[in-house]
Design a protein around this motif. Structure first.
Motif, PDB file in Angstrom:
ATOM      1  N   TYR A  74     -12.582   2.973  -6.241  1.00 27.30           N
ATOM      2  CA  TYR A  74     -12.630   2.170  -5.297  1.00 27.30           C
ATOM      3  C   TYR A  74     -13.033   0.978  -5.737  1.00 27.30           C
ATOM      4  CZ  TYR A  74     -11.983   6.917  -3.004  1.00 27.30           C
ATOM      5  OH  TYR A  74     -11.443   8.213  -2.515  1.00 27.30           O
ATOM      6  N   HIS A 132      -5.526   4.994  -7.116  1.00 25.68           N
ATOM      7  CA  HIS A 132      -5.082   6.294  -7.566  1.00 25.68           C
ATOM      8  C   HIS A 132      -4.587   6.397  -9.053  1.00 25.68           C
ATOM      9  CE1 HIS A 132      -5.514   8.359  -3.574  1.00 25.68           C
ATOM     10  NE2 HIS A 132      -5.461   6.951  -3.334  1.00 25.68           N
ATOM     11  N   ARG A 182      -1.281   4.472  -8.090  1.00 22.48           N
ATOM     12  CA  ARG A 182      -0.944   3.906  -6.572  1.00 22.48           C
ATOM     13  C   ARG A 182      -1.949   3.512  -5.959  1.00 22.48           C
ATOM     14  NH1 ARG A 182      -0.343   8.892  -5.239  1.00 22.48           N
ATOM     15  NH2 ARG A 182      -2.113   9.193  -3.913  1.00 22.48           N
ATOM     16  N   PHE A 183      -1.638   2.476  -5.019  1.00 22.35           N
ATOM     17  CA  PHE A 183      -2.621   1.674  -4.500  1.00 22.35           C
ATOM     18  C   PHE A 183      -2.713   2.278  -2.897  1.00 22.35           C
ATOM     19  CE2 PHE A 183      -1.326  -1.387  -7.492  1.00 22.35           C
ATOM     20  CZ  PHE A 183      -2.293  -1.554  -8.279  1.00 22.35           C
ATOM     21  N   GLU A 184      -3.946   2.271  -2.365  1.00 20.87           N
ATOM     22  CA  GLU A 184      -4.302   2.678  -1.093  1.00 20.87           C
ATOM     23  C   GLU A 184      -5.355   1.695  -0.575  1.00 20.87           C
ATOM     24  OE1 GLU A 184      -6.079   6.379   1.309  1.00 20.87           O
ATOM     25  OE2 GLU A 184      -5.727   6.562  -0.555  1.00 20.87           O
ATOM     26  N   LEU A 185      -5.039   1.239   0.763  1.00 22.91           N
ATOM     27  CA  LEU A 185      -6.097   0.104   1.355  1.00 22.91           C
ATOM     28  C   LEU A 185      -6.827   1.042   2.491  1.00 22.91           C
ATOM     29  CD1 LEU A 185      -4.247  -2.944   2.337  1.00 22.91           C
ATOM     30  CD2 LEU A 185      -6.297  -2.504   0.870  1.00 22.91           C
ATOM     31  N   ILE A 186      -8.065   0.991   2.392  1.00 22.91           N
ATOM     32  CA  ILE A 186      -8.947   1.540   3.347  1.00 22.91           C
ATOM     33  C   ILE A 186      -9.327   0.633   4.299  1.00 22.91           C
ATOM     34  CG2 ILE A 186     -10.956   3.264   3.864  1.00 22.91           C
ATOM     35  CD1 ILE A 186     -10.617   4.365   1.030  1.00 22.91           C
ATOM     36  N   ILE A 238      -9.926   8.524  -8.595  1.00 26.05           N
ATOM     37  CA  ILE A 238      -9.690   7.322  -7.730  1.00 26.05           C
ATOM     38  C   ILE A 238     -10.757   6.354  -7.777  1.00 26.05           C
ATOM     39  CG2 ILE A 238      -9.373   6.678  -5.374  1.00 26.05           C
ATOM     40  CD1 ILE A 238      -8.645   9.633  -4.791  1.00 26.05           C
ATOM     41  N   PRO A 295       1.005  -1.243   0.094  1.00 25.43           N
ATOM     42  CA  PRO A 295       0.075  -0.053  -0.089  1.00 25.43           C
ATOM     43  C   PRO A 295       0.775   1.309   0.043  1.00 25.43           C
ATOM     44  CG  PRO A 295      -0.783  -1.837   1.641  1.00 25.43           C
ATOM     45  CD  PRO A 295       0.581  -2.065   1.128  1.00 25.43           C
ATOM     46  N   GLY A 296       0.538   2.257  -0.683  1.00 20.83           N
ATOM     47  CA  GLY A 296       1.264   3.330  -0.879  1.00 20.83           C
ATOM     48  C   GLY A 296       2.378   3.217  -2.172  1.00 20.83           C
ATOM     49  N   GLU A 297       2.503   2.004  -2.476  1.00 22.95           N
ATOM     50  CA  GLU A 297       3.487   2.156  -3.655  1.00 22.95           C
ATOM     51  C   GLU A 297       2.971   2.323  -5.000  1.00 22.95           C
ATOM     52  OE1 GLU A 297       6.866  -1.270  -5.077  1.00 22.95           O
ATOM     53  OE2 GLU A 297       5.050  -1.805  -3.689  1.00 22.95           O
ATOM     54  N   THR A 298       3.665   3.179  -5.897  1.00 25.66           N
ATOM     55  CA  THR A 298       3.384   3.572  -7.155  1.00 25.66           C
ATOM     56  C   THR A 298       3.815   2.596  -8.337  1.00 25.66           C
ATOM     57  OG1 THR A 298       3.146   6.001  -6.686  1.00 25.66           O
ATOM     58  CG2 THR A 298       3.333   5.496  -8.871  1.00 25.66           C
TER      59      THR A 298
END
Length: 303
Positions: free
Chosen positions: A179, A80, A217-221, A177, A28-31
């Protein structure tokens, strides 16, 4: 930090599922930069090529699955979309017998003859995608298929549903973004079928198909689940519903948008229903796939 490039190491996937080995693990957070083939497997490049003869099965090769470290069922994966670059100087579209919104298909059989097969090769240059002097359009790239794996079943790469999939919505574009629900550990993310542009509905069944490099870019919620794919832009909230008949897709999209307004913005559901009746908007992603995809939208200024 060097950008991680992801290329499919072996056979591309033609289903969204948890049953294939991940091609890479991403934090997570990696582009990352993901390389994709076009819907025709990059095998159609000139007007004399015939998809019905060249393709052995259904189109839409997918890059993936990509394992997202720490993703668990009940989370939401936020993708993202940062950039889309064509990796060649042309786009391809086609009329293919048995595919399209205005031709007989297996789902809508008719006595009329299918549309004759024809391939269109468009040149990409100077921000335009050009077939001839009449048919020249702006460069409007977006991702046709973007998905996580379903919980149990394997779904065709042609299918849009709760996991995302082949939604063909131009709103899945750079700057937005997307989801997606996480249904399995690692999420098992897939993408492909990138387009240089498309009209509402993807009427003939093929947009301006390109091979591409997708930077995201990935983000986890964590601990937040959603039922259907959502999209956020700088100015809008959007939800995608996929179903047949088309009015069911519209109901899903608007109902899920009401849920989003209630959960995150404190709206009373009936007030949200009233507001969307007055200022909500809707567009058609596709009207040719196994399910149809509609996008319900509201401007953020009304929230």
């Amino acid at each position: 930090m060097k950008l991680k490039e992801i290329r499919q190491p072996g056979a591309y996937s033609y289903v969204f599922s948890k049953y294939a080995d991940p091609v890479v693990t991403v934090q997570p957070g990696e582009t990352v930069a993901i390389y994709t083939k076009d819907a025709f497997e990059d095998r159609v490049s000139k007007p004399t090529d015939r998809p019905s003869q060249i393709l052995e099965g259904d189109p839409n090769p997918q890059t993936g699955p990509i394992y997202i470290e720490g993703a668990e069922p009940g989370d939401t994966l936020a993708v993202h979309l940062l950039n889309i670059e064509a990796t060649r100087d042309y786009a391809v579209s086609a009329h293919k017998p048995g595919l399209g919104g205005l031709t007989p298909t297996s789902a809508t059989p008719m006595l009329a003859e299918p549309m004759p097969e024809k391939v269109y090769v468009y040149k990409i240059a100077d921000g335009m995608v050009t077939y001839n002097e009449k048919m020249s359009y702006p460069w409007r790239p977006f991702i046709g298929t973007i998905a996580t794996a379903p919980r149990i079943e394997a779904l065709s790469a042609l299918t849009p549903f709760t996991h995302g999939g082949n939604m063909d919505t131009p709103e899945t574009k750079p700057g937005n973004i997307v989801y997606l629900p996480v249904n399995v550990p690692g999420a098992y993310f897939y993408t492909g079928d990138v387009h240089a542009g498309q009209g509402d509905g993807e009427l003939c069944g093929f947009a301006l198909e390109i091979a591409a490099k997708v930077t995201c870019r990935f983000e986890l919620i964590k601990g937040k689940s959603i039922n259907w794919p959502r999209i956020e832009s700088a100015n809008e909230l959007m939800v995608i519903g996929s179903a047949r008949p088309m009015e069911d897709a519209a109901r899903i999209a608007y109902m899920e948008l009401i849920e989003w307004m209630a959960e995150d913005f404190g709206w009373d559901k009936y007030d949200a229903h009233q507001a969307l009746s007055q200022i909500g908007r809707m567009s058609v992603g596709n009207m040719v796939d196994t399910y149809y995809s509609l996008v319900a939208k509201i401007d953020k200024k009304y929230l």
